[in-house]
Scaffold this active site. Sequence first.
Site, PDB file in Angstrom:
ATOM      1  N   GLY A   1      35.894  16.982  -2.884  1.00 26.96           N
ATOM      2  CA  GLY A   1      37.168  17.218  -3.430  1.00 26.96           C
ATOM      3  C   GLY A   1      38.322  17.252  -2.759  1.00 26.96           C
ATOM      4  CB  CYS A   2      39.414  17.317   0.690  1.00 23.78           C
ATOM      5  SG  CYS A   2      39.063  19.047   0.650  1.00 23.78           S
ATOM      6  CD  GLN A   3      44.612  11.257  -0.812  1.00 26.43           C
ATOM      7  OE1 GLN A   3      45.177  12.107  -0.691  1.00 26.43           O
ATOM      8  NE2 GLN A   3      44.862  10.002  -1.089  1.00 26.43           N
TER       9      GLN A   3
END
Length: 142
Positions: free
Chosen positions: A56-58
Site C-alpha cells: 500500500g506504500c508507493q
Amino acid sequence: MNMIANASAEQAQQDIADEFAFFGDWTERYQYLIDLGKQLPPFPEAYKTEEYRVHGCQSMVWLVPSGDASRMHFEATSDSAIVSGLIALVLRVYSDRSAAEIVATEPTFIQTIGLAKHLSPTRSNGLAAMLVKLKAYAAAQL
C-alpha cells in the site's frame, strides 16, 4: 534518538506537535522529516523480505515487530527519505509500548502537525497502511 522511555504514546505525540510548531513552513518541516529519517538505526538487510514489507506504500517499506504484549519493539525502514521520516515519527509514538497501548493509541499527531494536508495521497495511503500493519501486529499479541 532521544526518547524518554517512560513517556506515554500521548506524550510522544504532544512532543512531536511541539517540535513541528517550531517550523514556520512546510519546506522546513519536510527537511526536519528527512533529518529524522536519517537518524533511524541501521536496518538489517536480512529483514528486507516480503513477509515484513508494508503493502500500500508507493515506496518500499519494511516493518519488523519484536517483543511481546507487555513491550513491543518495531524496526522499520524505507527507500524514501520523507517516508523514513514518517517512520521515525510512527516509531516514536508506537515502538517500545505495550500492545494494549499501541492498539488504543490513535495517531492524532498526523492531523495535529498538518501532515494529513501536506502528504501526497500515495504517501498518506502508505502511512495508513504502515499504521494498520503495526496495530495488527500489536493486536495479535493481545
